[in-house]
Scaffold this active site. Structure first.
Site, short mmCIF file in Angstrom:
data_model
loop_
_atom_site.label_atom_id
_atom_site.label_comp_id
_atom_site.label_asym_id
_atom_site.label_seq_id
_atom_site.Cartn_x
_atom_site.Cartn_y
_atom_site.Cartn_z
CB CYS A 194 71.76 77.99 42.19
SG CYS A 194 72.26 79.47 43.07
N GLY A 208 77.21 74.80 48.67
CA GLY A 208 77.95 76.05 48.58
C GLY A 208 77.01 77.23 48.75
NI NI Z 1 74.46 79.25 43.47
#
Ligand code: NI
Length: 187
Positions: free
Chosen positions: A98, A45
């Protein structure tokens, strides 16, 4: 075109992103660049602020996780101006990472089910129920649009334990396999 991924410490990651306007020029080019950037970095993502754009746009392709999370099979989306219509009270804690916080992995509580409304890159509106890891990825990415990152959700103790790593990201001393934009340049 592969875009640099903005790292933790960059002010754009702390800003509330704005709606993508209908007249946004070259929206499809941006979407295609975001997918290319995400795949190049082996991410599932990527949100607008992570490529330096304070815009409410995100791309997801979580199909690679299908063996562990069957709900992710074929889960590829472009979400423009997404909004949660429902979030289950039931939450579950699982490890996340992330692209803007390389080397950091922590468990985060997220709603098990969400209902999200968004536009795709053709400005077609969607209203979708998601669960499990697919719901988690959307919640993680949407959080980027509010000026937050996943590490904000962990306990003060866990954050303290990651302080050295976070400082290294800010200092630009973390090496990545993908193009990044840290606050300070790696010497
Ligand atoms: Ni992220």
């Amino acid at each position: 075109m592969i875009l640099p991924v903005y790292l933790y410490g960059q002010p754009v990651l702390r800003k509330e992103a704005e709606d993508v306007p209908r007249e946004y020029p070259e929206l499809k080019k941006l979407v295609s660049d975001m997918f290319e950037t995400m795949y190049n970095a082996d991410g599932v993502g990527l949100a607008g602020p992570q490529v330096g754009l304070s815009l409410r746009i995100l791309v997801i392709d979580a199909d690679v996780l299908r063996d562990d999370f069957p709900e992710c099979k074929g889960f590829k989306r472009t979400m423009i101006n997404p909004e949660f219509l429902e979030k289950s009270e039931e939450t579950v804690s699982m490890e996340e990472g992330c692209l803007s916080l390389p080397g950091i992995h922590e468990k985060v509580y997220r709603s098990v089910k969400v209902r999200v409304k968004y536009f795709d890159e053709n400005w077609t509106e969607h209203d979708e129920m998601l669960e499990g890891f697919a719901a988690r990825v959307v919640q993680h990415e949407c959080e980027h649009l509010t000026g937050h990152v996943f590490i904000d959700n962990v306990s003060a103790i866990r954050r303290q334990l990651n302080k050295g790593k976070l400082n290294n990201i800010i200092k630009g001393t973390v090496r990545c396999s993908y193009r990044t934009k840290a606050v300070k340049k790696l010497k």
